[in-house]
Design an enzyme around this catalytic site. Structure first.
Site, mmCIF file in Angstrom:
data_model
loop_
_atom_site.group_PDB
_atom_site.id
_atom_site.type_symbol
_atom_site.label_atom_id
_atom_site.label_comp_id
_atom_site.label_asym_id
_atom_site.label_seq_id
_atom_site.Cartn_x
_atom_site.Cartn_y
_atom_site.Cartn_z
ATOM 1 N N GLU A 1 -10.114 -0.885 -5.925
ATOM 2 C CA GLU A 1 -9.163 -0.266 -6.842
ATOM 3 C C GLU A 1 -9.608 -0.399 -8.304
ATOM 4 O OE1 GLU A 1 -6.897 1.385 -5.443
ATOM 5 O OE2 GLU A 1 -6.905 0.547 -3.421
ATOM 6 N N GLY B 1 0.821 -1.199 0.000
ATOM 7 C CA GLY B 1 0.000 0.000 0.000
ATOM 8 C C GLY B 1 0.855 1.249 0.000
#
Length: 219
Positions: free
Chosen positions: A117, A26
């Protein structure tokens, strides 16, 4: 969200669904809002990338008619080719967190992240490094590459800050995304300094103060 080749042109993520060790890197909102079922968090960095607010957000920090801006990773040499005006051209290290997911929930977390995402991001595999540039792990990573429809490219700091400051989406105000990310990156340590991120944060704070002063003068 798509799965594509990695930077070396090899098939991305071969056998990923069979690998009992599922690690996702991340570098944006995942740092301050991690995925579920994390069993280990490992700070680390990618070499040869820049983190830029070069991706439109139509579904989280903006709307289809007024998209916000969120970060993506871009290979440093690719960014240099179409962003010659970038004030931070020599930075090529991006710090973030490698999240190891409980293998029992790997399929669930992949599905969750694929949906989260979905706005133009491609799944790649990256090498995460740590102290002394030692390889920490190989991880999956969602990257908004420059050929996806939501990629907006390089914008001036003033233009970018104005868009971010005004944008609001289902996940909240776009500027809060910047503030949360800046705080999370700082918490990783001084070596995680990100000039682009911190310059945008500073400009947004200036806009906040200017707006507060305008409101106060009208009272």
């Amino acid at each position: 969200m798509t799965i594509d080749a990695n930077a070396d042109g090899n098939a991305a993520l071969p056998g990923a669904n069979d690998d009992p060790t599922y690690v996702v890197f991340g570098y944006g909102s995942l740092i301050f809002r991690p995925p579920p079922h994390v069993i280990k968090e490992t700070p680390g960095f990618l070499k040869g990338y820049v983190r830029r607010f070069a991706q439109k957000s139509h579904d989280h920090r903006g709307t289809p008619t007024s998209p916000g801006r969120v970060v993506t990773l871009v290979h440093q040499e690719d960014w240099a080719r179409f962003s010659s005006a970038d004030p931070f051209p020599h930075e090529d290290v991006v710090w973030g967190v490698a999240f190891t997911i409980d293998p029992a929930h790997a399929a669930e977390v992949r599905a969750y992240l694929d949906y989260r995402e979905k706005d133009g991001y491609t799944l790649e595999r990256v090498d995460v490094h740590g102290a002394g540039n030692a390889l920490v792990c190989s991880a999956e990573c969602y990257v908004g590459r420059n050929d996806n429809p939501s990629f907006v490219g390089s914008e001036s700091l003033e233009e970018l800050a104005d868009t971010v400051w005004r944008a609001v989406g289902p996940s909240g105000r776009n500027k809060d995304y910047v503030y949360n990310l800046a705080a999370a990156v700082r918490a990783l340590g001084p070596e995680a300094h990100d000039s682009h991120l911190f310059a945008l944060e500073a400009r947004l704070r200036e806009l906040d103060r200017a707006s507060a002063g305008t409101v106060g003068s009208e009272s």
